[in-house]
Write a protein that holds these residues in place. Structure first.
Motif, PDB file in Angstrom:
ATOM      1  N   ASN A 159       0.812  -1.214   0.000  1.00 23.41           N
ATOM      2  CA  ASN A 159       0.000   0.000   0.000  1.00 23.41           C
ATOM      3  C   ASN A 159       0.842   1.260   0.000  1.00 23.41           C
ATOM      4  N   GLU A 160       2.026   1.204   0.620  1.00 25.57           N
ATOM      5  CA  GLU A 160       2.833   2.416   0.746  1.00 25.57           C
ATOM      6  C   GLU A 160       3.400   2.875  -0.590  1.00 25.57           C
ATOM      7  N   GLU A 168      12.668  10.104   1.489  1.00 28.69           N
ATOM      8  CA  GLU A 168      11.387   9.408   1.708  1.00 28.69           C
ATOM      9  C   GLU A 168      10.204  10.254   1.236  1.00 28.69           C
ATOM     10  N   ALA A 218      -4.935   2.309   5.128  1.00 27.40           N
ATOM     11  CA  ALA A 218      -3.497   2.293   5.446  1.00 27.40           C
ATOM     12  C   ALA A 218      -2.791   3.427   4.711  1.00 27.40           C
ATOM     13  N   PHE A 219      -3.190   3.675   3.466  1.00 29.97           N
ATOM     14  CA  PHE A 219      -2.577   4.750   2.682  1.00 29.97           C
ATOM     15  C   PHE A 219      -2.857   6.105   3.321  1.00 29.97           C
ATOM     16  N   ARG A 270      -3.568   6.722   6.418  1.00 32.40           N
ATOM     17  CA  ARG A 270      -2.835   6.825   7.694  1.00 32.40           C
ATOM     18  C   ARG A 270      -1.360   7.120   7.438  1.00 32.40           C
ATOM     19  N   HIS A 271      -0.822   6.463   6.419  1.00 31.95           N
ATOM     20  CA  HIS A 271       0.584   6.671   6.051  1.00 31.95           C
ATOM     21  C   HIS A 271       0.799   8.127   5.631  1.00 31.95           C
ATOM     22  N   GLU A 272      -0.147   8.657   4.851  1.00 30.42           N
ATOM     23  CA  GLU A 272      -0.049  10.042   4.387  1.00 30.42           C
ATOM     24  C   GLU A 272      -0.044  11.014   5.578  1.00 30.42           C
ATOM     25  N   GLN A 298       0.910  10.296   8.631  1.00 26.84           N
ATOM     26  CA  GLN A 298       2.191  10.129   9.351  1.00 26.84           C
ATOM     27  C   GLN A 298       3.325  10.865   8.637  1.00 26.84           C
ATOM     28  N   LEU A 299       3.320  10.773   7.318  1.00 24.95           N
ATOM     29  CA  LEU A 299       4.363  11.475   6.552  1.00 24.95           C
ATOM     30  C   LEU A 299       4.265  12.983   6.768  1.00 24.95           C
TER      31      LEU A 299
END
Ligand code: SAH
Length: 257
Positions: free
Chosen positions: A3-4, A161, A231-232, A234-236, A238-239
């Motif tokens: 997903n990342e 990253e 998940a995407f 949430r990742h966004e 966090q980034l």
């Protein structure tokens, strides 16, 4: 593919629509930022023709309508967002002045030189900043304004990253001075640009998604696409928390000459 490494565009469209139609906004922003951008625009009257491109469910359009005179048309590709938009306009008793239509920002159903103001928050990336400014210009009257918010780099260099994330999501992302230069090159006087405060991401974009994510995961239990979409997101978030010194959303306001 994990997903990342996926971009938001690769998820099932109807799932994305369902996820975002339950949130007030579909991108970073706030009523205060909308009102601030509006403060750079003069000469609006009850006869003014205003459009909001990629309006989503209309969070920012309703703020516009409550703070500016004129007839406002919201346009979005997704019919579900437009139904929600029109329900919101009616709820706020704005239906006489505010209407949503389904359409695409790369094929606008307006006359040349018809518009006084083109608004677009967190949406011009769908066709690209330079292409949008170039193609939309002919619909504006001379002296009319464009006001768009766009993800932008704050620095000349940035950690790998976050650079890689944006190169996969939107390689056209650029620095503020480069975007201001594009605005000038495409035929507008750059009137103002300002960085949206962090709360436009945290309080108005990420926080409202938390309860939506829980309900969405429950409803779509076992659906890998739904799980990856959450998940995407949430990742966004966090980034953003990790790299917010390097990028953010910027409002650009230009006047057609
Ligand atoms: N302006 C809203 C929504 C931003 S999200 C806000 O700030 O909350 C981006 C929006 O662009 C989504 O609603 C999406 O449906 C819309 N969109 C994507 N491609 C489009 C296109 N080609 N034409 C019009 N709208 C589009």
């Amino acid at each position: 593919m994990s997903n990342e490494n996926k971009t938001i565009h690769e998820f099932d469209i109807s799932l994305i629509c369902e996820y975002f139609s339950s949130t007030e906004r579909q991108g970073p922003g706030s009523p205060e930022a909308t009102i601030k951008a509006l403060s750079f625009i003069d000469n609006l009257t009850p006869e003014s023709r205003i459009v909001d491109l990629g309006c989503g469910t209309g969070g920012q359009t309703m703020t516009l309508a409550q703070n500016a005179p004129g007839q406002i048309t919201g346009l979005d590709l997704f019919p579900d967002f437009i139904s929600r938009f029109n329900q919101n306009a009616t709820k706020l008793n704005l239906q006489e002045r505010v209407g949503g239509i389904v359409g695409s920002m790369d094929d606008l159903p307006f006359q040349e030189e018809e518009l006084d103001l083109i608004w677009s928050e967190g949406a011009i990336y769908n066709i690209g900043f330079e292409r949008g400014l170039t193609e939309w210009r002919k619909f504006l009257k001379t002296g009319g304004y464009v006001a768009v918010s766009e993800a932008s780099w704050f620095t000349e260099t940035r950690p790998a990253e976050i650079s890689e994330f944006w190169m996969a999501a939107y390689p056209e992302i650029d620095t503020i001075p480069n975007n201001v230069a594009i605005m000038q090159k495409t035929g507008y006087v750059p009137v103002a640009s300002f960085i949206l405060p962090e709360n436009c991401w945290t309080d108005h974009y990420h926080a409202p998604q938390i309860s939506v994510q829980e309900a969405f995961l429950k409803k779509h239990a076992g659906n890998t696409t739904a799980e990856e979409l959450v998940a995407f997101q949430r990742h966004e978030a966090q980034l953003y928390a990790k790299y917010k010194a390097y990028y953010g959303y910027v409002f650009y306001i230009g006047k057609k000459i």
